[in-house]
Scaffold this motif. Structure first.
Motif, PDB file in Angstrom:
ATOM      1  N   GLY A 171       0.787  -1.223   0.000  1.00  0.00           N
ATOM      2  CA  GLY A 171       0.000   0.000   0.000  1.00  0.00           C
ATOM      3  C   GLY A 171       0.816   1.268   0.000  1.00  0.00           C
ATOM      4  N   GLU A 172       2.123   1.151  -0.275  1.00  0.00           N
ATOM      5  CA  GLU A 172       3.004   2.322  -0.204  1.00  0.00           C
ATOM      6  C   GLU A 172       3.546   2.706  -1.574  1.00  0.00           C
ATOM      7  OE1 GLU A 172       4.930   2.073   4.258  1.00  0.00           O
ATOM      8  OE2 GLU A 172       6.048   1.205   2.580  1.00  0.00           O
ATOM      9  N   LEU A 173       3.989   3.957  -1.659  1.00  0.00           N
ATOM     10  CA  LEU A 173       4.682   4.483  -2.817  1.00  0.00           C
ATOM     11  C   LEU A 173       6.092   4.867  -2.405  1.00  0.00           C
ATOM     12  CD1 LEU A 173       1.974   7.076  -3.989  1.00  0.00           C
ATOM     13  CD2 LEU A 173       2.170   4.676  -4.710  1.00  0.00           C
ATOM     14  N   LEU A 174       7.046   4.659  -3.290  1.00  0.00           N
ATOM     15  CA  LEU A 174       8.371   5.232  -3.118  1.00  0.00           C
ATOM     16  C   LEU A 174       8.433   6.452  -4.013  1.00  0.00           C
ATOM     17  CD1 LEU A 174      11.172   4.907  -1.770  1.00  0.00           C
ATOM     18  CD2 LEU A 174      11.923   3.859  -3.928  1.00  0.00           C
ATOM     19  N   VAL A 175       8.663   7.611  -3.409  1.00  0.00           N
ATOM     20  CA  VAL A 175       8.618   8.879  -4.132  1.00  0.00           C
ATOM     21  C   VAL A 175      10.016   9.466  -4.239  1.00  0.00           C
ATOM     22  CG1 VAL A 175       7.668  11.220  -4.140  1.00  0.00           C
ATOM     23  CG2 VAL A 175       6.267   9.308  -3.346  1.00  0.00           C
ATOM     24  N   ARG A 176      10.374   9.888  -5.433  1.00  0.00           N
ATOM     25  CA  ARG A 176      11.592  10.673  -5.636  1.00  0.00           C
ATOM     26  C   ARG A 176      11.294  12.077  -5.165  1.00  0.00           C
ATOM     27  NH1 ARG A 176      15.640  13.399  -5.550  1.00  0.00           N
ATOM     28  NH2 ARG A 176      17.291  13.409  -7.114  1.00  0.00           N
ATOM     29  N   VAL A 177      11.886  12.479  -4.057  1.00  0.00           N
ATOM     30  CA  VAL A 177      11.568  13.756  -3.422  1.00  0.00           C
ATOM     31  C   VAL A 177      12.172  14.899  -4.236  1.00  0.00           C
ATOM     32  CG1 VAL A 177      11.698  15.114  -1.313  1.00  0.00           C
ATOM     33  CG2 VAL A 177      11.552  12.612  -1.183  1.00  0.00           C
TER      34      VAL A 177
END
Length: 336
Positions: free
Chosen positions: A41-47
């Motif tokens: 249920g998670e996203l890995l985001v490029r900040v």
């Protein structure tokens, strides 16, 4: 839209601002750390953009002392601080629907923190697609203070047209959002700030501005339906005289006194004190609030207020700026 795994093999490390012990901004450093992977249920985001906030400074300094209960008794539980993420989805975890790699998003990391890094994990349930036409910096600035101010005014003050509100700390991130949201709800606003920031606060919609360096705002002869202490420098005891019958005092800063006054005024009297822990809202509630805030920004009803921009390598300077207590609006951390 079904989750899509990244086609390229992910890197194993990333750069991040780390805080491994409590102290001044000098305890912060930038280092290579393991790159996280998104869970269910998670996203890995490029900040791209984050913010440095008073919460981050409390997590770094353990001040006030009860901050240790939230962030770790002997050292920060999460060495990578930061709660606000504006960036691009890099990976999606199992069950993270509605997003795909390449989507531009706005989100909070929640209690896990971790936003002051090149990559951060966020819950898909709490993320929002960044509206087209809303710049990354603007999205970060309106979300930073707005995610606190909105539930305070809408849900806890139940602010309505024609009411009067005093906002203490009206030039900060939360206060500047509160002034604008109060005007959006049709309230008459009195802002408290330094004289140097009076013009800014007036431009945001305050009909009256009190310079706290010249006048004790708790001694003014006016009465208000709501006193919103966005910086916690007042108290219910000092501000009670400002409240009309049925009025409410709200503060963003927890402590034993406000907890006691909240309980007492719930049972007795016709003037209330209330502390709202907005960080405990569900991910769905946060996403809904982000949708409101970004919509108002796109419509021109909520203007971003940016104090300054610091690169990741300037993390110490960013913390010093927030620690100074003189920032106007949001201190942004640019990670790209």
């Amino acid at each position: 839209m079904s989750p899509q795994p990244s086609s390229a093999a992910p890197a194993t490390t990333m750069r991040a601002a780390v805080c491994r012990r409590y102290g001044s901004p000098d305890v912060l450093s930038v280092a290579e750390v393991p790159r996280p992977r998104p869970g269910g249920g998670e996203l890995l985001v490029r900040v791209r953009i984050s913010a440095v906030t008073p919460t981050d400074c409390a997590a770094r300094s353990a001040r006030p002392a009860f901050a240790r209960l939230a962030f770790g008794l002997r050292k920060p539980r999460n060495p990578v601080l930061g709660g606000l993420v504006v960036g691009t989805v890099a990976e999606t975890g199992p069950g993270a629907t509605g997003f795909a790699p390449g989507d531009d998003v706005v989100a909070e990391t929640g209690a896990a923190m971790g936003a002051h890094a090149e990559y951060a994990r966020v819950s898909a349930a709490g993320a929002l697609h960044r509206p087209p036409g809303l710049p990354e910096e603007d999205a970060a600035a309106v979300a930073d203070g707005g995610l606190t101010a909105l539930p305070f005014l809408r849900d806890h003050a139940r602010l309505a047209s024609g009411q009067r509100i005093l906002v203490n700390g009206a030039s900060g991130a939360v206060g500047s959002a509160a002034v604008q949201l109060a005007r959006y709800y049709g309230a008459e606003v009195t802002g408290v700030c330094s004289g140097a920031n009076a013009e800014l606060v007036s431009s945001l919609g305050a009909g009256e501005v009190i310079d706290y360096t010249e006048q004790d705002f708790t001694r003014v002869g006016e009465r208000f339906d709501v006193v919103f202490d966005a910086v916690g420098t007042g108290s219910y005891g000092r501000c009670r005289r400002l409240l009309r019958p049925g009025g409410v005092y709200l503060t963003t800063v927890p402590g034993a006194a406000i907890l006691l006054h909240t309980l007492q005024t719930r049972l007795f009297g016709n003037r209330r004190a209330r502390l709202a822990l907005t960080g405990l809202r569900s991910q769905a509630e946060r996403a809904a609030d982000l949708a409101v805030l970004t919509r108002l920004a796109v419509e021109g009803r909520l203007a971003p207020v940016v104090d300054g921009r610091f690169p990741l390598d300037g993390i110490r300077q960013a913390h010093r700026r927030v620690d100074s207590g003189r920032k106007r609006g949001t201190v942004l951390l640019t990670v790209r």
